[in-house]
Write an enzyme that holds these catalytic residues in place. Structure first.
Site, PDB file in Angstrom:
ATOM      1  N   HIS A  30      -8.207  75.613  53.586  1.00 54.45           N
ATOM      2  CA  HIS A  30      -9.533  75.012  53.493  1.00 54.45           C
ATOM      3  C   HIS A  30     -10.375  75.844  52.530  1.00 54.45           C
ATOM      4  CE1 HIS A  30     -12.949  72.655  54.406  1.00 54.45           C
ATOM      5  NE2 HIS A  30     -13.625  73.625  54.988  1.00 54.45           N
ATOM      6  N   HIS A  42     -19.070  74.061  52.022  1.00 56.47           N
ATOM      7  CA  HIS A  42     -17.725  73.484  51.899  1.00 56.47           C
ATOM      8  C   HIS A  42     -17.732  72.010  52.255  1.00 56.47           C
ATOM      9  CE1 HIS A  42     -16.939  74.305  56.405  1.00 56.47           C
ATOM     10  NE2 HIS A  42     -18.080  74.920  56.128  1.00 56.47           N
ATOM     11  N   CYS A 155     -11.422  69.333  49.909  1.00 58.03           N
ATOM     12  CA  CYS A 155     -12.257  70.534  49.848  1.00 58.03           C
ATOM     13  C   CYS A 155     -11.979  71.387  48.606  1.00 58.03           C
ATOM     14  CB  CYS A 155     -12.071  71.367  51.119  1.00 58.03           C
ATOM     15  SG  CYS A 155     -10.365  71.862  51.456  1.00 58.03           S
TER      16      CYS A 155
END
Length: 240
Positions: A30, A42, A155
């Protein structure tokens, strides 16, 4: 940092850094942009939202959101973000969700890029200034970054856009992580054939494995945002 790991310590972080942390026993990572004072912006998808890839990835890739804060109680800074969706701001503890901290590398050489055993860790593209990176991150925090898609708009795509100001035309995904998954799938058939060949002939087997590794590396390389030509500069709308 080097070919084998991009792991860094928190005290080495700088505003505008593209950072990431692995989830689900290193199944995927991530990504986000470190802003300052322990804050990370994010791009996430909501808890329970389907990945929609139509592939085996749907079984392995859970929500990019932290499942819970490292603490037993909700974070005093972020509260409960488990149902958040889109571009959000989190403290670094919630972003990492108990994982280690890694720094995404920019402006690497082709040799270094190809030597990396895993995608989603570096790019040949150059980063813009920290001020520009942070400005984009906050802009997308206010305006959004579209609908999350694990392959086409994830992401890592978000962090890459913040850092470089580039997006692929049309939006088909530019992240190294997605490219690695797709390249591995393409090379999978070659690897299976090579395994069978190794049982019959070591020479043919080694040649087959070498070919599959070459396919994997080439597909990763040609899909890197620093190499692709089907990209556009993202122009942020002026706010009034």
């Amino acid at each position: 940092m080097g070919v084998l790991t991009n792991k860094i310590e928190r005290e080495d972080l700088k505003p505008g850094d593209h950072i990431y942390s692995y989830r689900l026993a290193y199944t995927y990572s991530h990504h986000g942009i470190y802003v300052d004072a322990g804050n990370v912006i994010h791009f996430t998808r909501g808890e329970g939202q389907e990945t929609g890839t139509g592939t085996v990835l749907d079984r392995f890739i859970g929500s990019s959101l932290p499942q819970q804060c490292p603490l037993d109680d909700p974070c005093s800074i972020c509260d409960d973000q488990s149902k958040g969706d889109g571009v959000i701001s989190s403290c670094i503890d919630c972003f990492l969700s108990g994982g280690d901290l890694y720094l995404y590398e920019y402006d690497v050489t082709r040799k270094f890029f190809l030597a990396k055993p895993r995608g989603g860790t570096c790019t040949l593209a150059s980063s813009e200034s920290p001020d520009q990176v942070i400005h984009r991150a906050f802009y997308f925090l206010r305006k959004g970054f579209g609908v999350y898609d694990v392959i086409k708009n994830n992401c890592e795509d978000f962090a890459l856009c913040c850092k470089t100001g580039l997006r692929v035309i049309p939006t088909v995904g530019q992240s190294g992580q997605a490219s690695s998954f797709q390249a591995a799938a393409s090379a999978g058939g070659v690897i299976l054939s090579a395994t069978v060949s190794m049982a019959r002939s070591s020479i043919l087997g080694v040649a087959g494995l070498a070919a599959s590794c070459g396919t994997y590396c080439v597909k990763r390389y040609i899909n890197d945002i620093g190499v692709r030509r089907d990209v556009m500069n993202v122009v942020l709308e002026e706010e009034t």
